[in-house]
Design a protein around this motif. Structure first.
Motif: not given
Length: 428
Positions: A121-142
């Motif tokens: 919420e503080s970043l207005q961003a969706l974070m998710l795990a790209d499991v088999y790449s061992n990566i975290l990804r996040r997309r900021f809105y807007p």
């Protein structure tokens, strides 16, 4: 064949839906078997007996097993959906997909397995795990900005990130679940858009590996483990995994036995805990004590096998403000909405990806349901037939919303003081 009385009742209910729309020109039907939508101009007062022929013709020869069953049994699972501005919907046994729902594929890459979506919420961003790449990804809105965080690997094939949760009161610090470990990691918005980090391990399980994780309303971390999976994504060892809880002192206790731990959440009144074991294809409920964090009295609220979802597995889930669970259906091209008090499937949302893996609520008012998926276990032919598999989606227009997800609550100053006391004791 349906009895004349039953046919009359179904016609009346269908007319109620159509009548609520006004001048409706198009009515569509979603086949729960294949997910195809078939549509047809449908006059308000047409007989229900004319519907199968009309829809089949409009579907260009599509054979709908549900429509066949309609003529064979009164318990057939079906629904009708007016395609323009329907606010009234009728549910007949197995649930419906509400009109006006929009499913948008987001600009994340195709993933072998996306998991652990979390709205920051503080970043207005969706974070998710790209499991088999061992990566975290996040997309900021807007803005649409993307950040990628690579977690340093030890070379162990189990070094895969499945979830990350912000630590309360600690800016840019997260607790992550990675393979056999629970760790702390740092990730700031000012870091490069493509960045590497090293985690600080705080706990290692003796089980095969961790999977899903989430914090309860008091900020305690719950994380489930899984057994090894074969090439068909099936568990090879039964009841060798479990559900664990880490409190603010970083003490870990086991609370349940499982084979393939997955989604979890807590009731709005904080009296119940809901939990998925994908191997048994069940969603379970426990009594939950918010003060102590104890769970007890495990029971099944929905069995996918008994619900006719034998080709699907419950996966990640999230609860809405009405107390209903939104459950990713791995292998089923859908998210289902379940009333945990009755075990009834209320609604279905078709997702253009076969293996739907997890969900979370987000957006400025938490009315967007974010959905992850993966191509894990799919053949090249299946991927070609379902090219959006592995995508990440935003579902809007559901008419409900969620609540902010809890963060991990830990007092680092207290932990530091305890460590100092322990050191002095060892030094004599």
């Amino acid at each position: 064949m349906l009895s004349q009385r039953m046919l009359y009742n179904l016609e009346a209910r269908l007319h109620f839906v159509v009548k609520g729309v006004g001048c409706v020109q198009v009515v569509s039907r979603l086949c729960p078997g294949c997910g195809q939508v078939v549509a047809n101009a449908f006059p308000r007062k047409s007989s229900l007996a004319q519907v199968p022929q009309a829809v089949q013709a409009t579907g260009q020869g599509h054979t709908c097993n549900v429509l066949k069953a309609l003529h064979c049994a009164a318990t057939a699972s079906f629904h009708w959906q007016a395609k323009q501005n329907i606010s009234a919907m009728y549910e007949y046994q197995a649930g419906v997909q509400t009109a006006g729902v929009t499913v948008e594929q987001l600009d994340f890459p195709t993933l072998v397995l996306g998991e652990g979506p979390y709205w920051i919420e503080s970043l207005q961003a969706l974070m998710l795990a790209d499991v088999y790449s061992n990566i975290l990804r996040r997309r900021f809105y807007p803005s649409g900005r993307h950040q990628v965080l690579h977690l340093d690997s030890t070379g162990d094939p189990l070094d895969v990130i499945t979830a990350a949760i912000p630590v309360e009161g600690e800016r840019d610090v997260f607790v992550g679940v990675e393979g056999k470990h629970i760790s702390f990691l740092h990730w700031a918005p000012y870091d490069p858009d493509d960045h590497n980090t090293t985690t600080a391990i705080i706990h290692t399980t003796k089980d095969y590996a961790f999977n899903d994780a989430k914090c309860d309303p008091q900020g305690r971390l719950w994380a489930g483990t899984v057994a090894p999976l074969d090439e068909n994504v099936q568990v090879t060892e039964v009841n060798t995994s479990g559900l664990y809880r880490m409190d603010g002192k970083l003490e870990v206790t086991k609370w349940a036995t499982a084979s393939l731990s997955n989604g979890m959440d807590w009731s709005v009144d904080r009296k119940h805990f809901y939990y998925v074991d994908s191997h048994t294809r069940t969603i379970d409920a426990f009594d939950y004590n918010d003060r102590s964090g104890a769970i007890s009295n495990r029971r099944v609220i929905l069995d996918f096998n008994k619900a006719g979802l034998r080709d699907q597995f419950p996966d990640g889930m999230a609860i809405d403000v009405d107390g209903n669970l939104w459950v990713a259906s791995f292998g089923g091209h859908q998210v289902i909405c379940v009333n945990p008090r009755t075990g009834r499937i209320l609604r279905r949302v078709n997702i253009p990806a076969k293996n739907v893996s997890s969900v979370c609520w987000g957006g400025p008012d938490y009315s967007t349901l974010f959905v992850t998926s993966g191509t894990l276990g799919m053949t090249p032919e299946e991927i070609a037939a379902s090219p959006s598999s592995g995508g990440t989606f935003a579902v809007t227009g559901l008419g409900t919303k969620g609540l902010p997800a809890a963060q991990f609550r830990v007092n680092f100053l207290q932990l530091q003081a305890q460590q100092q006391v322990a050191v002095r004791r060892r030094q004599g």
